[in-house]
Structure formats: C-alpha cells, structure tokens
Design a protein around this motif. Structure first.
Motif, PDB file in Angstrom:
ATOM      1  N   TYR A  87       0.827  -1.206   0.000  1.00  0.00           N
ATOM      2  CA  TYR A  87       0.000   0.000   0.000  1.00  0.00           C
ATOM      3  C   TYR A  87       0.862   1.256   0.000  1.00  0.00           C
ATOM      4  CZ  TYR A  87      -2.967   3.612   2.180  1.00  0.00           C
ATOM      5  OH  TYR A  87      -3.619   4.777   2.486  1.00  0.00           O
ATOM      6  N   GLY A  88       1.844   1.314   0.895  1.00  0.00           N
ATOM      7  CA  GLY A  88       2.694   2.490   0.985  1.00  0.00           C
ATOM      8  C   GLY A  88       3.554   2.702  -0.242  1.00  0.00           C
ATOM      9  N   SER A  89       4.144   1.627  -0.760  1.00  0.00           N
ATOM     10  CA  SER A  89       5.002   1.762  -1.943  1.00  0.00           C
ATOM     11  C   SER A  89       4.188   2.139  -3.177  1.00  0.00           C
ATOM     12  CB  SER A  89       5.769   0.455  -2.185  1.00  0.00           C
ATOM     13  OG  SER A  89       4.883  -0.640  -2.351  1.00  0.00           O
ATOM     14  N   ALA A  90       2.918   1.705  -3.250  1.00  0.00           N
ATOM     15  CA  ALA A  90       2.059   2.074  -4.380  1.00  0.00           C
ATOM     16  C   ALA A  90       1.740   3.565  -4.366  1.00  0.00           C
ATOM     17  CB  ALA A  90       0.763   1.269  -4.350  1.00  0.00           C
ATOM     18  N   GLY A  91       1.783   4.184  -3.195  1.00  0.00           N
ATOM     19  CA  GLY A  91       1.532   5.610  -3.113  1.00  0.00           C
ATOM     20  C   GLY A  91       2.741   6.454  -3.468  1.00  0.00           C
ATOM     21  N   ARG A 136      -3.143  19.141  -7.413  1.00  0.00           N
ATOM     22  CA  ARG A 136      -3.411  19.358  -5.981  1.00  0.00           C
ATOM     23  C   ARG A 136      -4.088  18.134  -5.364  1.00  0.00           C
ATOM     24  NH1 ARG A 136      -4.136  24.166  -2.876  1.00  0.00           N
ATOM     25  NH2 ARG A 136      -5.544  23.870  -1.096  1.00  0.00           N
ATOM     26  N   ALA A 137      -5.076  17.573  -6.061  1.00  0.00           N
ATOM     27  CA  ALA A 137      -5.797  16.405  -5.530  1.00  0.00           C
ATOM     28  C   ALA A 137      -4.866  15.208  -5.411  1.00  0.00           C
ATOM     29  CB  ALA A 137      -6.984  16.082  -6.435  1.00  0.00           C
ATOM     30  N   SER A 138      -4.052  14.961  -6.444  1.00  0.00           N
ATOM     31  CA  SER A 138      -3.135  13.816  -6.415  1.00  0.00           C
ATOM     32  C   SER A 138      -2.097  13.963  -5.315  1.00  0.00           C
ATOM     33  CB  SER A 138      -2.438  13.671  -7.766  1.00  0.00           C
ATOM     34  OG  SER A 138      -3.375  13.408  -8.792  1.00  0.00           O
ATOM     35  N   CYS A 139      -1.677  15.202  -5.079  1.00  0.00           N
ATOM     36  CA  CYS A 139      -0.690  15.444  -4.025  1.00  0.00           C
ATOM     37  C   CYS A 139      -1.252  15.086  -2.656  1.00  0.00           C
ATOM     38  CB  CYS A 139      -0.254  16.910  -4.059  1.00  0.00           C
ATOM     39  SG  CYS A 139       1.099  17.303  -2.916  1.00  0.00           S
ATOM     40  N   PHE A 140      -2.468  15.483  -2.384  1.00  0.00           N
ATOM     41  CA  PHE A 140      -3.058  15.184  -1.083  1.00  0.00           C
ATOM     42  C   PHE A 140      -3.389  13.700  -0.941  1.00  0.00           C
ATOM     43  CE2 PHE A 140      -3.979  19.819  -1.052  1.00  0.00           C
ATOM     44  CZ  PHE A 140      -3.310  20.102   0.120  1.00  0.00           C
ATOM     45  N   VAL A 141      -3.714  13.045  -2.037  1.00  0.00           N
ATOM     46  CA  VAL A 141      -3.904  11.591  -1.980  1.00  0.00           C
ATOM     47  C   VAL A 141      -2.586  10.912  -1.624  1.00  0.00           C
ATOM     48  CG1 VAL A 141      -4.382   9.539  -3.365  1.00  0.00           C
ATOM     49  CG2 VAL A 141      -5.886  11.527  -3.537  1.00  0.00           C
ATOM     50  N   GLN A 142      -1.493  11.376  -2.243  1.00  0.00           N
ATOM     51  CA  GLN A 142      -0.188  10.795  -1.937  1.00  0.00           C
ATOM     52  C   GLN A 142       0.204  11.038  -0.483  1.00  0.00           C
ATOM     53  OE1 GLN A 142       3.612  12.389  -3.623  1.00  0.00           O
ATOM     54  NE2 GLN A 142       3.794  10.336  -4.517  1.00  0.00           N
ATOM     55  N   ILE A 143      -0.062  12.235   0.012  1.00  0.00           N
ATOM     56  CA  ILE A 143       0.215  12.527   1.426  1.00  0.00           C
ATOM     57  C   ILE A 143      -0.555  11.568   2.323  1.00  0.00           C
ATOM     58  CG2 ILE A 143      -0.164  14.221   3.266  1.00  0.00           C
ATOM     59  CD1 ILE A 143       0.423  16.404   1.221  1.00  0.00           C
ATOM     60  N   TYR A 144      -1.832  11.390   2.030  1.00  0.00           N
ATOM     61  CA  TYR A 144      -2.654  10.515   2.871  1.00  0.00           C
ATOM     62  C   TYR A 144      -2.136   9.077   2.852  1.00  0.00           C
ATOM     63  CZ  TYR A 144      -6.682   8.160   4.880  1.00  0.00           C
ATOM     64  OH  TYR A 144      -7.476   7.377   5.683  1.00  0.00           O
ATOM     65  N   VAL A 145      -1.816   8.570   1.675  1.00  0.00           N
ATOM     66  CA  VAL A 145      -1.358   7.177   1.553  1.00  0.00           C
ATOM     67  C   VAL A 145      -0.037   6.971   2.293  1.00  0.00           C
ATOM     68  CG1 VAL A 145      -0.537   5.417  -0.054  1.00  0.00           C
ATOM     69  CG2 VAL A 145      -2.586   6.749  -0.598  1.00  0.00           C
ATOM     70  N   ILE A 146       0.928   7.858   2.062  1.00  0.00           N
ATOM     71  CA  ILE A 146       2.245   7.688   2.672  1.00  0.00           C
ATOM     72  C   ILE A 146       2.170   7.816   4.185  1.00  0.00           C
ATOM     73  CG2 ILE A 146       4.541   8.726   2.877  1.00  0.00           C
ATOM     74  CD1 ILE A 146       4.440   9.345  -0.089  1.00  0.00           C
ATOM     75  N   TYR A 158       0.335   4.826   5.714  1.00  0.00           N
ATOM     76  CA  TYR A 158       1.260   3.677   5.692  1.00  0.00           C
ATOM     77  C   TYR A 158       2.210   3.739   6.885  1.00  0.00           C
ATOM     78  CZ  TYR A 158       5.925   1.840   4.812  1.00  0.00           C
ATOM     79  OH  TYR A 158       7.151   1.255   4.974  1.00  0.00           O
ATOM     80  N   ALA A 159       2.818   4.894   7.095  1.00  0.00           N
ATOM     81  CA  ALA A 159       3.812   5.031   8.161  1.00  0.00           C
ATOM     82  C   ALA A 159       3.208   4.787   9.536  1.00  0.00           C
ATOM     83  CB  ALA A 159       4.441   6.430   8.095  1.00  0.00           C
ATOM     84  N   PHE A 160       2.057   5.376   9.802  1.00  0.00           N
ATOM     85  CA  PHE A 160       1.443   5.241  11.120  1.00  0.00           C
ATOM     86  C   PHE A 160       0.838   3.852  11.325  1.00  0.00           C
ATOM     87  CE2 PHE A 160       0.720  10.056  10.752  1.00  0.00           C
ATOM     88  CZ  PHE A 160       1.982  10.307  11.262  1.00  0.00           C
ATOM     89  N   CYS A 161       0.263   3.283  10.266  1.00  0.00           N
ATOM     90  CA  CYS A 161      -0.323   1.942  10.387  1.00  0.00           C
ATOM     91  C   CYS A 161       0.755   0.884  10.613  1.00  0.00           C
ATOM     92  CB  CYS A 161      -1.141   1.604   9.145  1.00  0.00           C
ATOM     93  SG  CYS A 161      -2.679   2.537   9.015  1.00  0.00           S
TER      94      CYS A 161
END
Length: 319
Positions: free
Chosen positions: A71-75, A93-103, A106-109
């Motif tokens: 999941y994290g590497s796909a982001g 802008r939308a893709s950037c915030f999606v990438q922020i959310y995914v990364i 991933y880190a916190f999970c």
C-alpha cells in the motif's frame, strides 16, 4: 514566499533536475526496487493465505505488514517512476493530497501493526495457557483494524486542515508530497495544522513505540524467570519482530529529525525515502529467513510449482 498566488491546481517538485541519460539509470534502479518490494511481499501474502498451518495470529500480522508495504510503496513509486522520465514535474493538488494521505497512513499503520504484534507476543509468552482463549485470527484482525483506524482518522483530519489553507506558492523541495512542504507554501497562520500534526505524530508514533518497549520489558522479565524452553520460544518468535521494529523506528525517527533540522533539501529528500524503501524490503527478508514455518512453506510452494511445470512440459512424468 511569493506575493502573487500561482496556479493552485498544481504543485511542482523542484528537486528533479536534468541528469541526462542518468535518469534512465535512476529509473531502472527504482523500478528494480519497486519490483522487489512487490514480488517479495506478494510471496509472503500468498504463502500465508494458502498455507492452513500459517492461519495463526502471528502470521496474519506478518501478512498485514506485507499488505501495508504494498500500500505504501504504491503511493510513492509509480509517481516517482513517472517523474524520472518526465520533462515536467507537476502534480495536481488532488493527487498530491492523496499521496500525502497514503504515505502517512502507511507510516502510522506500520507502527500500529507492530504494536499489536507486540501484544500478541506478550500474551503468547507471558500467558501461554490463556493464549488460545485471548487470541484468534478473528480477534487479531479486529485488534489490527482498531490499531490502524485511529491513525487513518488522524491523518484525514490533518490533511483536511491543509487542504483549506490558501497558498502563496506551489514549490515542493521534495520528490514526493509531504504535508509540511505544502504547509510551508501557505499565506496564513498554520498553527492549528502544526498542532494537529504534532498530536498525530505523538499518538500514532510515540504511544505505539513506548507500548512495544513496555511489552518487551515484560517479556524480558518472564524470560529471565522462565525455563530454557520459554527463552527459546521467545527468541524464535520475538527476534524477527524486534528487528523489524528497530529498523522501522530508526527509519521513521531519521525522517523526523532530518525534516526538522536538516537545511539541505536534497539530503532531506533522499534520506527521507529510507522509511518507504528499507522496511518494505527488510520485513520480507527478516520473516522469510528467521521464521522456519514461513521459509519451509515458501520452499514447498515453490517446489510444487516447479513440479507442475515439469509435468506440463513432459506429460510422460504423469504415467
């Protein structure tokens, strides 16, 4: 910051420069790393799912770690590979915030999963007679879902605050989107975003971190008082988890330190990639090599596949 407001629909990565033909070398290297992460983690996932002997809480958690790595590497990697071959390095802008959310999720999970795994080991070693009653595959999945739901909600809140910020710039001195980099482009006071970010880091990183340390203190006390058999069981099952925990913790704390105190954006961007790359590869190596149950299952599955291919290519072997 710029006084004029640029096109807020796009952000620009400023660390990508024209390396000529070297960018194809960088692309090949990153593609190899990404392919390794996908293949290694898929081997773990498929093996755990297909082997009934591995349908135990500990192996389910290992499988979930691999899912989180994918999941994290796909982001991160698909966008990086695209930018390495592109002449323009703009992201919507939308893709950037999606990438922020995914990364970030991933880190916190990852920390949440490691914390639940530590609890599983604590029960197995300190209360072995009650382990079956207190832990099952269903309970393990429920614990994991509870552990990762809160970080996902916290990241969602932080990102929602950042989305509302008016921007006076669109330059990101990174090779991927980061919440701090976007906030630095804001025209207004961002104290509420910083407070939410610090709260999220504390609750989603430091609390799981200290919980894992607490569980291993408990496990160490039991091992010192227990028999050689208890120590051997703890050594076999806890060492891989402890190695994974140490590697990931070092990677994340390195990212936190360099992003806050390092003034060299290139070094910051390069070193910050470690927590996205190293744990995703090391997890599979650690669990594949240290746990004989997974290693044996992988080898058996591989031998069965080779035997089937030989039979298909040479039908006389069926007779």
């Amino acid at each position: 910051m710029n006084s004029s407001r640029p096109n807020a629909k796009y952000f620009e990565f400023t660390l990508f420069v024209d390396y000529g033909n070297l960018r194809y070398l960088f692309f090949a290297l990153c593609f190899l790393i990404y392919a390794t992460i996908i293949s290694a983690n898929m081997v773990i996932i498929v093996t755990v799912l297909l082997e009934k002997s591995l349908h135990e809480p500990m192996y389910v958690f290992i499988c979930l770690l691999s899912v989180n790595s994918l999941y994290g590497s796909a982001g991160f990697f698909p966008r990086l590979l695209f930018d390495l071959l592109s002449d323009t390095h703009l992201i919507s802008r939308a893709s950037c915030f999606v990438q922020i959310y995914v990364i970030y999720t991933y880190a916190f999970c990852e920390f949440g999963t490691l914390a639940v795994m530590a609890y599983d080991r604590l029960v197995a070693i300190c209360q072995p007679l009650h382990y079956r009653a207190r832990m099952s595959v269903r309970k393990a999945v429920r614990l994991w879902a509870a552990a990762v739901s809160f970080p996902a909600l916290c990241v969602c809140c932080v990102v929602s605050f950042t989305i509302r910020l008016p921007l006076c710039g669109n330059k990101l001195e990174r090779v991927s989107c980061a919440n701090r980099a976007v906030v630095d482009n804001s025209c207004v006071d961002t104290s509420h975003v910083n407070i939410a970010g610090h709260f999220t880091v504390f609750t989603c990183i430091f609390i799981p971190f200290f919980f894992v340390l607490y569980t291993y203190m408990r496990i160490l006390v039991v091992c010192r008082q227990g028999s050689a058999e208890v120590r051997g069981k703890a050594l076999q099952t806890c060492v891989p988890h402890l190695m994974t925990f140490v590697i990931y913790s070092c990677s994340v704390f390195l990212e936190l330190v360099i992003s806050k105190y390092n003034n060299d954006p290139v070094a910051t961007a390069v070193l910050s990639l470690e927590y996205l790359i190293v744990p995703s590869i090391s997890n599979t190596l650690i669990y594949g090599m240290k746990l004989p149950q997974i290693r044996t299952a992988v080898v058996r599955r591989f031998r069965i596949k080779i035997k089937i291919k030989k039979m298909v290519s040479n039908p006389s072997l069926l007779s």
